[in-house]
Scaffold this motif. Structure first.
Motif, PDB file in Angstrom:
ATOM      1  N   LEU A 178      19.055 -17.570  -1.100  1.00 33.64           N
ATOM      2  CA  LEU A 178      18.138 -18.511  -0.475  1.00 33.64           C
ATOM      3  C   LEU A 178      16.999 -18.785  -1.453  1.00 33.64           C
ATOM      4  CD1 LEU A 178      17.820 -16.753   3.016  1.00 33.64           C
ATOM      5  CD2 LEU A 178      19.086 -18.860   2.559  1.00 33.64           C
ATOM      6  N   ASP A 179      16.665 -20.050  -1.634  1.00 33.97           N
ATOM      7  CA  ASP A 179      15.537 -20.430  -2.478  1.00 33.97           C
ATOM      8  C   ASP A 179      14.389 -20.896  -1.592  1.00 33.97           C
ATOM      9  OD1 ASP A 179      16.811 -19.957  -4.970  1.00 33.97           O
ATOM     10  OD2 ASP A 179      17.911 -21.846  -4.745  1.00 33.97           O
ATOM     11  N   VAL A 180      13.222 -20.240  -1.733  1.00 33.78           N
ATOM     12  CA  VAL A 180      12.060 -20.579  -0.921  1.00 33.78           C
ATOM     13  C   VAL A 180      10.813 -20.592  -1.804  1.00 33.78           C
ATOM     14  CG1 VAL A 180      13.071 -19.581   1.173  1.00 33.78           C
ATOM     15  CG2 VAL A 180      11.602 -18.166  -0.282  1.00 33.78           C
ATOM     16  N   ASP A 181       9.728 -21.101  -1.238  1.00 36.64           N
ATOM     17  CA  ASP A 181       8.439 -21.072  -1.935  1.00 36.64           C
ATOM     18  C   ASP A 181       7.676 -19.787  -1.637  1.00 36.64           C
ATOM     19  OD1 ASP A 181       8.792 -23.773  -2.832  1.00 36.64           O
ATOM     20  OD2 ASP A 181       8.215 -24.433  -0.826  1.00 36.64           O
ATOM     21  N   THR A 182       7.820 -19.330  -0.396  1.00 35.31           N
ATOM     22  CA  THR A 182       7.010 -18.199   0.078  1.00 35.31           C
ATOM     23  C   THR A 182       7.860 -17.302   0.971  1.00 35.31           C
ATOM     24  OG1 THR A 182       5.007 -19.561   0.052  1.00 35.31           O
ATOM     25  CG2 THR A 182       4.935 -17.549   1.368  1.00 35.31           C
ATOM     26  N   ALA A 183       7.615 -16.001   0.881  1.00 38.29           N
ATOM     27  CA  ALA A 183       8.257 -15.041   1.775  1.00 38.29           C
ATOM     28  C   ALA A 183       7.184 -14.225   2.490  1.00 38.29           C
ATOM     29  CB  ALA A 183       9.186 -14.112   1.000  1.00 38.29           C
ATOM     30  N   VAL A 184       7.253 -14.216   3.809  1.00 38.39           N
ATOM     31  CA  VAL A 184       6.344 -13.411   4.618  1.00 38.39           C
ATOM     32  C   VAL A 184       7.123 -12.169   5.051  1.00 38.39           C
ATOM     33  CG1 VAL A 184       4.836 -13.347   6.628  1.00 38.39           C
ATOM     34  CG2 VAL A 184       5.191 -15.509   5.417  1.00 38.39           C
ATOM     35  N   LEU A 185       6.639 -11.015   4.649  1.00 40.80           N
ATOM     36  CA  LEU A 185       7.385  -9.770   4.834  1.00 40.80           C
ATOM     37  C   LEU A 185       6.901  -9.020   6.064  1.00 40.80           C
ATOM     38  CD1 LEU A 185       7.274  -8.667   1.080  1.00 40.80           C
ATOM     39  CD2 LEU A 185       9.082  -9.950   2.249  1.00 40.80           C
ATOM     40  N   ALA A 186       7.689  -9.088   7.118  1.00 44.20           N
ATOM     41  CA  ALA A 186       7.392  -8.341   8.344  1.00 44.20           C
ATOM     42  C   ALA A 186       8.181  -7.039   8.295  1.00 44.20           C
ATOM     43  CB  ALA A 186       7.756  -9.166   9.568  1.00 44.20           C
ATOM     44  N   THR A 187       7.884  -6.243   7.277  1.00 46.53           N
ATOM     45  CA  THR A 187       8.693  -5.059   6.979  1.00 46.53           C
ATOM     46  C   THR A 187       8.071  -3.770   7.478  1.00 46.53           C
ATOM     47  OG1 THR A 187       7.717  -5.204   4.751  1.00 46.53           O
ATOM     48  CG2 THR A 187       9.943  -6.043   5.037  1.00 46.53           C
ATOM     49  N   GLY A 188       7.035  -3.869   8.294  1.00 47.32           N
ATOM     50  CA  GLY A 188       6.519  -2.696   8.978  1.00 47.32           C
ATOM     51  C   GLY A 188       5.480  -1.908   8.200  1.00 47.32           C
ATOM     52  N   TYR A 189       5.227  -0.712   8.729  1.00 45.02           N
ATOM     53  CA  TYR A 189       4.187   0.164   8.201  1.00 45.02           C
ATOM     54  C   TYR A 189       4.753   1.566   8.045  1.00 45.02           C
ATOM     55  CZ  TYR A 189       0.994  -3.589   9.556  1.00 45.02           C
ATOM     56  OH  TYR A 189       0.363  -4.798   9.676  1.00 45.02           O
ATOM     57  N   GLY A 190       4.163   2.330   7.171  1.00 40.03           N
ATOM     58  CA  GLY A 190       4.590   3.708   6.967  1.00 40.03           C
ATOM     59  C   GLY A 190       3.401   4.611   6.718  1.00 40.03           C
ATOM     60  N   TYR A 191       3.590   5.884   7.012  1.00 40.68           N
ATOM     61  CA  TYR A 191       2.504   6.844   6.806  1.00 40.68           C
ATOM     62  C   TYR A 191       2.427   7.215   5.336  1.00 40.68           C
ATOM     63  CZ  TYR A 191      -0.571  10.854   7.235  1.00 40.68           C
ATOM     64  OH  TYR A 191      -1.628  11.718   7.089  1.00 40.68           O
ATOM     65  N   ARG A 192       1.223   7.197   4.804  1.00 41.92           N
ATOM     66  CA  ARG A 192       0.989   7.582   3.415  1.00 41.92           C
ATOM     67  C   ARG A 192      -0.061   8.686   3.399  1.00 41.92           C
ATOM     68  NH1 ARG A 192      -0.888   2.686   0.109  1.00 41.92           N
ATOM     69  NH2 ARG A 192       1.148   1.948   0.861  1.00 41.92           N
ATOM     70  N   GLU A 193       0.304   9.829   2.884  1.00 47.29           N
ATOM     71  CA  GLU A 193      -0.634  10.946   2.877  1.00 47.29           C
ATOM     72  C   GLU A 193      -1.846  10.634   2.002  1.00 47.29           C
ATOM     73  OE1 GLU A 193       0.790  14.826   2.069  1.00 47.29           O
ATOM     74  OE2 GLU A 193       2.628  14.586   3.242  1.00 47.29           O
ATOM     75  N   PRO A 194      -3.056  10.877   2.505  1.00 44.97           N
ATOM     76  CA  PRO A 194      -4.249  10.650   1.685  1.00 44.97           C
ATOM     77  C   PRO A 194      -4.322  11.635   0.526  1.00 44.97           C
ATOM     78  CG  PRO A 194      -4.826  11.686   3.787  1.00 44.97           C
ATOM     79  CD  PRO A 194      -3.376  11.336   3.871  1.00 44.97           C
ATOM     80  N   GLY A 195      -4.840  11.170  -0.595  1.00 44.92           N
ATOM     81  CA  GLY A 195      -4.887  11.995  -1.792  1.00 44.92           C
ATOM     82  C   GLY A 195      -5.721  13.244  -1.661  1.00 44.92           C
ATOM     83  N   PHE A 196      -6.742  13.220  -0.794  1.00 49.19           N
ATOM     84  CA  PHE A 196      -7.621  14.382  -0.698  1.00 49.19           C
ATOM     85  C   PHE A 196      -6.926  15.620  -0.129  1.00 49.19           C
ATOM     86  CE2 PHE A 196      -8.641  11.808   3.164  1.00 49.19           C
ATOM     87  CZ  PHE A 196      -8.202  12.695   4.139  1.00 49.19           C
ATOM     88  N   LEU A 197      -5.734  15.449   0.434  1.00 47.38           N
ATOM     89  CA  LEU A 197      -5.020  16.615   0.969  1.00 47.38           C
ATOM     90  C   LEU A 197      -4.574  17.573  -0.129  1.00 47.38           C
ATOM     91  CD1 LEU A 197      -2.787  15.204   3.864  1.00 47.38           C
ATOM     92  CD2 LEU A 197      -5.016  16.332   4.006  1.00 47.38           C
ATOM     93  N   SER A 198      -4.506  17.089  -1.357  1.00 46.83           N
ATOM     94  CA  SER A 198      -4.064  17.966  -2.457  1.00 46.83           C
ATOM     95  C   SER A 198      -4.963  19.180  -2.598  1.00 46.83           C
ATOM     96  CB  SER A 198      -4.017  17.187  -3.773  1.00 46.83           C
ATOM     97  OG  SER A 198      -5.315  16.709  -4.117  1.00 46.83           O
ATOM     98  N   GLY A 199      -6.234  19.060  -2.215  1.00 50.21           N
ATOM     99  CA  GLY A 199      -7.161  20.178  -2.345  1.00 50.21           C
ATOM    100  C   GLY A 199      -6.969  21.267  -1.310  1.00 50.21           C
ATOM    101  N   ILE A 200      -6.173  20.988  -0.269  1.00 52.88           N
ATOM    102  CA  ILE A 200      -5.937  21.992   0.782  1.00 52.88           C
ATOM    103  C   ILE A 200      -4.437  22.155   1.055  1.00 52.88           C
ATOM    104  CG2 ILE A 200      -8.185  21.819   1.913  1.00 52.88           C
ATOM    105  CD1 ILE A 200      -6.909  19.825   3.890  1.00 52.88           C
ATOM    106  N   GLU A 201      -3.622  21.864   0.043  1.00 53.19           N
ATOM    107  CA  GLU A 201      -2.172  21.910   0.226  1.00 53.19           C
ATOM    108  C   GLU A 201      -1.707  23.263   0.731  1.00 53.19           C
ATOM    109  OE1 GLU A 201       1.631  20.987   0.613  1.00 53.19           O
ATOM    110  OE2 GLU A 201       0.087  19.511   0.110  1.00 53.19           O
ATOM    111  N   ASP A 202      -2.352  24.337   0.298  1.00 54.00           N
ATOM    112  CA  ASP A 202      -1.928  25.681   0.699  1.00 54.00           C
ATOM    113  C   ASP A 202      -2.223  25.975   2.165  1.00 54.00           C
ATOM    114  OD1 ASP A 202      -4.681  25.639   0.219  1.00 54.00           O
ATOM    115  OD2 ASP A 202      -4.745  27.757  -0.340  1.00 54.00           O
TER     116      ASP A 202
END
Length: 460
Positions: A343-367
């Motif tokens: 398919l050839d288009v000008d624009t794609a709108v991605l309704a591909t959802g959301y996912g959980y991303r761990e915040p970087g500050f958790l590295s300091g308390i990983e243990d």
């Protein structure tokens, strides 16, 4: 105007609990924590002010859950932070009553959340958490604030950093960089740009995809291009075998119950994952009335011989989205018959959802974090991932508690459990059984047929 709480935040200040992220769930935590006045609570957010899905604030869109799924009502109907109290304070409770519709508009629900955020003295915006460590007695939280760096301490953490827009690896990063492809989370901000486009593809089949398609059907596809006068083309494709409606029957809704959470949480991880995959239609589907509205729009276009072209393509998987000199190329295949095409288009709108991303500050308390063998959080029944039961999570437990994790209606329930756990007492009565049906094998030792058990003391 956002209250400025920076001046009353001292270096080294101790809290019983610090919430990180001020989305709806941690706003609910802050509101319900006021029911335990002995608790010292703060909620920090990096944003300048509260905003709830601003990129999908399309006219007329509404919640998929009744207004009672607010911050507090299902835990404490008398709370001053209820949606009904917001309506009263804003002078709109009678119009809302006359409207006779349980489903609040998305815009007014967002306004309600902002109203609550500004009233909550424990919530501080423009306070970014940059680092978290533990000194053996408490968590040390480093903050960047308008007044500079601050460090506070807390006995418990409540993580409410939310989910992030997810885009599949099949999408060319160049297309994202140029803006020719973008996630629905930014649709409202990009809407005016689309008036200069000829061909748009919407990828995905959830509520956001349907709202975008409805908007483009009503306001875009049959308006000839301003410069060329050429007709436009809209393509809606999803790999789902059909455009699934949100399943909202009453016995299905009983899966958002404490006893189903008990049942789901007690299953092996492999079975939970299989159930989670099978239950996506229970919370990722489209409102039936919106599906009907889209069909009606298509029917009217057919009768009126509208000039634009619209294609609805289910069971169609996106293999690759690549950027080209003249737009975008979508390589797709049909999951039913295996046929592939482009398919050839000008624009794609991605309704591909959301996912959980761990915040970087958790590295300091990983243990201090419990994990499953595959690295995901090992969330106990009462929402802790802490080795010492002192790190609680909001909407990061889809794999352990089921699809109640992102459900606004279960936010007050989860926060009741969390507040009781931190306070080490029953601040809020937590329902044990509310469903008419049974989940799992019968317990041979169970003799109480009452649907709601007597309130029990929370335990640590």
């Amino acid at each position: 105007m956002i209250p400025n709480h920076t001046t009353d935040l001292a270096d080294g200040q101790m809290f019983d609990a610090v919430g990180i992220g001020a989305g709806p769930f941690n706003l609910g935590f802050a509101a319900l924590a006021e029911g335990a006045p002995e608790l010292r609570v703060a909620v920090f957010d990096a944003a300048d002010d509260f905003a709830w899905h601003p990129g999908m604030m399309l006219p007329g869109t509404h919640l998929q859950v009744p207004f009672m799924a607010d911050l507090v009502t299902l835990a404490d109907p008398t709370s001053g932070y209820s949606f009904l109290n917001y309506l009263k304070a804003s002078g709109r409770i009678y119009p809302f009553y006359i409207r006779e519709n349980f489903y609040a508009l998305r815009r007014e629900y967002s306004d309600y959340l902002r109203w609550a955020a500004h009233r909550l003295g424990s919530v501080r915006f423009n306070h970014a958490v940059t680092d978290v460590t533990h000194d053996g007695g408490a968590y040390r939280i480093t903050l960047q604030t308008p007044a500079g760096t601050r460090e506070v301490r807390a006995l418990n953490l409540v993580l409410g950093t939310g989910t992030q827009p997810w885009v599949p690896d099949t999408v060319d990063p160049v297309a994202l960089a140029t803006g020719d492809a973008f996630h629905t989370s930014g649709f409202a901000h990009r809407r005016e740009e689309l008036d200069s486009r000829h061909r748009i593809a919407v990828v995905g089949s959830g509520q956001s995809a349907a709202e975008v398609v409805s908007d483009l059907l009503e306001n875009w596809v049959d308006t000839p291009h301003a410069e060329t006068g050429e007709p436009r083309e809209l393509v809606w494709l999803t790999r789902s075998p059909r455009f699934f409606p949100l399943e909202y029957t009453k016995l299905t809704l009983e899966l958002t119950s404490p006893e189903y959470i008990d049942h789901f949480h007690g299953l092996p991880a492999s079975r939970r994952d299989a159930l989670g995959a099978a239950q996506k239609g229970l919370y990722k589907g489209i409102n039936a009335d919106l599906i009907d509205h889209i069909h009606e729009l298509m029917y009217v276009r057919d009768v009126e011989s509208a000039p634009g072209r619209v294609r609805l393509m289910a069971a169609t998987a996106l293999d690759a989205l690549t950027s080209r000199v003249d737009g975008l190329r979508l390589d797709v295949h049909n999951d039913d018959d295996g046929g592939a095409h482009a398919l050839d288009v000008d624009t794609a709108v991605l309704a591909t959802g959301y996912g959980y991303r761990e915040p970087g500050f958790l590295s300091g308390i990983e243990d201090r974090i419990r994990r499953l063998p595959d690295g995901r959080f090992d969330v106990d029944r009462e929402y802790s991932i802490g080795v010492h039961a002192d790190i609680l999570v909001q909407n990061a437990e889809l794999h352990t508690h089921g699809f109640t994790a992102p459900d606004l209606g279960m936010g007050a329930y989860r926060n009741s459990v969390i507040v009781n756990r931190i306070a080490d007492r029953e601040v809020y009565a937590v329902e044990q059984r509310i469903a008419y049906q049974e989940f799992g094998s019968p317990d041979p030792d169970a003799h109480d047929s009452a649907r709601t058990a007597a309130p029990q003391e929370a335990t640590r």
